[in-house]
Design a protein around this motif. Structure first.
Motif, PDB file in Angstrom:
ATOM      1  N   GLY A  29       0.799  -1.221   0.000  1.00  0.00           N
ATOM      2  CA  GLY A  29       0.000   0.000   0.000  1.00  0.00           C
ATOM      3  C   GLY A  29       0.828   1.265   0.000  1.00  0.00           C
ATOM      4  N   GLY A  30       1.987   1.252  -0.662  1.00  0.00           N
ATOM      5  CA  GLY A  30       2.838   2.426  -0.716  1.00  0.00           C
ATOM      6  C   GLY A  30       3.698   2.629   0.517  1.00  0.00           C
ATOM      7  N   ILE A  31       3.697   1.666   1.421  1.00  0.00           N
ATOM      8  CA  ILE A  31       4.489   1.756   2.640  1.00  0.00           C
ATOM      9  C   ILE A  31       5.587   0.700   2.576  1.00  0.00           C
ATOM     10  N   ARG A  32       6.845   1.151   2.618  1.00  0.00           N
ATOM     11  CA  ARG A  32       7.967   0.213   2.643  1.00  0.00           C
ATOM     12  C   ARG A  32       8.249  -0.194   4.073  1.00  0.00           C
ATOM     13  N   MET A  33       8.375  -1.492   4.285  1.00  0.00           N
ATOM     14  CA  MET A  33       8.611  -2.001   5.633  1.00  0.00           C
ATOM     15  C   MET A  33       9.557  -3.175   5.608  1.00  0.00           C
TER      16      MET A  33
END
Length: 74
Positions: A29-33
Motif C-alpha cells: 500500500g505504498g508503505i515500505r517495511m
C-alpha cells in the motif's frame, strides 16, 4: 552501563549475541517495511522504512503485526 534489575543477568542478556533476521524489505500500500518471514507470503512487521507519518498511528502497521505480502517484495 549499569543495569538495576531483580531479574538474573542471564535472563536480561539472553539473546544479546544472536543475529537477527533474515529480513525482507517489502512495499504494501505504498508503505515500505522490513518484515521477518514466517512462512511463504506471510511475515511479521519489524519496522517501517518509508511511509507517511500517519502510517505510524495505524494499528495494522504496528511492529509485531503479522501480514500477508505475496509477490510484492522489492
Amino acid at each position: 552501563m549499569t543495569i538495576y534489575s531483580s531479574v538474573p543477568l542471564e535472563v536480561v542478556l539472553n539473546g544479546l549475541n544472536e543475529q537477527p533476521g533474515p529480513f525482507v524489505d517489502i512495499a504494501v500500500g505504498g508503505i515500505r517495511m522490513q518484515v521477518e518471514p514466517l512462512s511463504p507470503g506471510i511475515g511479521r512487521i519489524v519496522r517501517l522504512l518509508e511511509c507517511p507519518l500517519e502510517a505510524y498511528l495505524k494499528p495494522e502497521y504496528t511492529p509485531g503485526t503479522v501480514i500477508a505480502y505475496g509477490a510484492r517484495e522489492t
